[in-house]
Design an enzyme around this catalytic site. Sequence first.
Site, PDB file in Angstrom:
ATOM      1  N   TYR A   1      33.997  48.581  39.518  1.00 50.76           N
ATOM      2  CA  TYR A   1      34.075  48.438  40.975  1.00 50.76           C
ATOM      3  C   TYR A   1      33.787  46.988  41.369  1.00 50.76           C
ATOM      4  O   TYR A   1      32.847  46.677  42.088  1.00 50.76           O
ATOM      5  CB  TYR A   1      33.143  49.426  41.700  1.00 50.76           C
ATOM      6  CG  TYR A   1      33.771  49.859  42.990  1.00 50.76           C
ATOM      7  CD1 TYR A   1      34.873  50.716  42.993  1.00 50.76           C
ATOM      8  CD2 TYR A   1      33.339  49.360  44.207  1.00 50.76           C
ATOM      9  CE1 TYR A   1      35.509  51.065  44.168  1.00 50.76           C
ATOM     10  CE2 TYR A   1      33.968  49.700  45.394  1.00 50.76           C
ATOM     11  CZ  TYR A   1      35.051  50.558  45.362  1.00 50.76           C
ATOM     12  OH  TYR A   1      35.687  50.900  46.521  1.00 50.76           O
TER      13      TYR A   1
ATOM     14  N   HIS B   1      31.304  39.797  40.239  1.00 49.49           N
ATOM     15  CA  HIS B   1      31.902  40.038  38.914  1.00 49.49           C
ATOM     16  C   HIS B   1      32.977  38.987  38.632  1.00 49.49           C
ATOM     17  O   HIS B   1      33.073  38.460  37.521  1.00 49.49           O
ATOM     18  CB  HIS B   1      32.587  41.414  38.866  1.00 49.49           C
ATOM     19  CG  HIS B   1      31.660  42.574  38.984  1.00 49.49           C
ATOM     20  ND1 HIS B   1      31.696  43.443  40.051  1.00 49.49           N
ATOM     21  CD2 HIS B   1      30.685  43.020  38.162  1.00 49.49           C
ATOM     22  CE1 HIS B   1      30.773  44.372  39.880  1.00 49.49           C
ATOM     23  NE2 HIS B   1      30.147  44.155  38.747  1.00 49.49           N
TER      24      HIS B   1
ATOM     25  N   GLY C   1      24.789  38.264  36.149  1.00 47.98           N
ATOM     26  CA  GLY C   1      24.537  37.711  37.481  1.00 47.98           C
ATOM     27  C   GLY C   1      23.046  37.567  37.756  1.00 47.98           C
ATOM     28  O   GLY C   1      22.245  38.409  37.344  1.00 47.98           O
TER      29      GLY C   1
END
Length: 288
Positions: free
Chosen positions: A38, A43, A153
């Site tokens: 998703y 990302h 991240g």
Amino acid sequence: MIHSKKIELINQTAEMQKKAAEIHKEGMTIGLVPTMGYFHQGHLSLMKASKEETDYVVVSLFVNPTQFGPSEDFNRYPRDLRRDMELAKNAGVDMIFCPTIDEMYPSGFLTYVKVESLGEKLCGANRPGHFQGVTTVVCKLFNIISPDFAYFGQKDAQQAIIIKKMVEDLNLRINIRVLPIVREKDGLAMSSRNVYLSGSEHKAALCIYKAIQKVEMLFNKGERESKVLMDQAEAIIKDEPLATLEYMAICHIEDLSPLEKIKNRALMALAVKIGKTRLIDNTILKID
Ligand code: PAF
């Protein structure tokens, strides 16, 4: 730039291991972006970084059941493989590795990787077993894909710290890259879970970044007492009726121990529930 090259999809671990060995044999480096899918801009920033640094980019897409607690959102976690494939292809990704649960955890699976103590702090205190699930799956992905570089991240600051420790402790020959938090225009940190938020919840969630900005502003003006900084940030969260603070911490950036006073650098991290949605965010406070 839109990439027109085809993107490959592999579901099986044995096939992925074989493919990774072939890529290395050709003298190419592999970059891995581990995800639960998703995709959002966060990302995509990791994929871009891998594209720039490595010869072959693999994105793993696996909603990992072992990192969700029994009352958490495993079943309703957003999934859309088609959309993700398209986004990854446009980002220049070479391959998506999307295993089934049985492929990753066949019956009789008994082995887990646990980074002691770090995994019990902050988010770990409220999500028992979560980081053991993360390190187990990431370690498996590292063994299956054999990346030279892996990209995470900064939004999941504790996860990044724990993975770096696992890599160090287990002598894994993988370079870990941690990339900055990507935010919506209004400041909300990008997360796949943001889709759970209604319009009013999204607005309410902005209190998280406001609290962070307040701490940054006070820190930049010279305030070094964690309690003073956190009291101000807590007041902002408490002022928002839809928000419930799960935890807030100012801590050491490697061992996550609480800091009463900030000397050089510190991680300020918090988790807040907006309605039923749990969001996390953080900032690094450092003296330039
Ligand atoms: O950050 C995530 O999306 C997950 O925790 C990860 C690293 C893909 C492991 O499942």
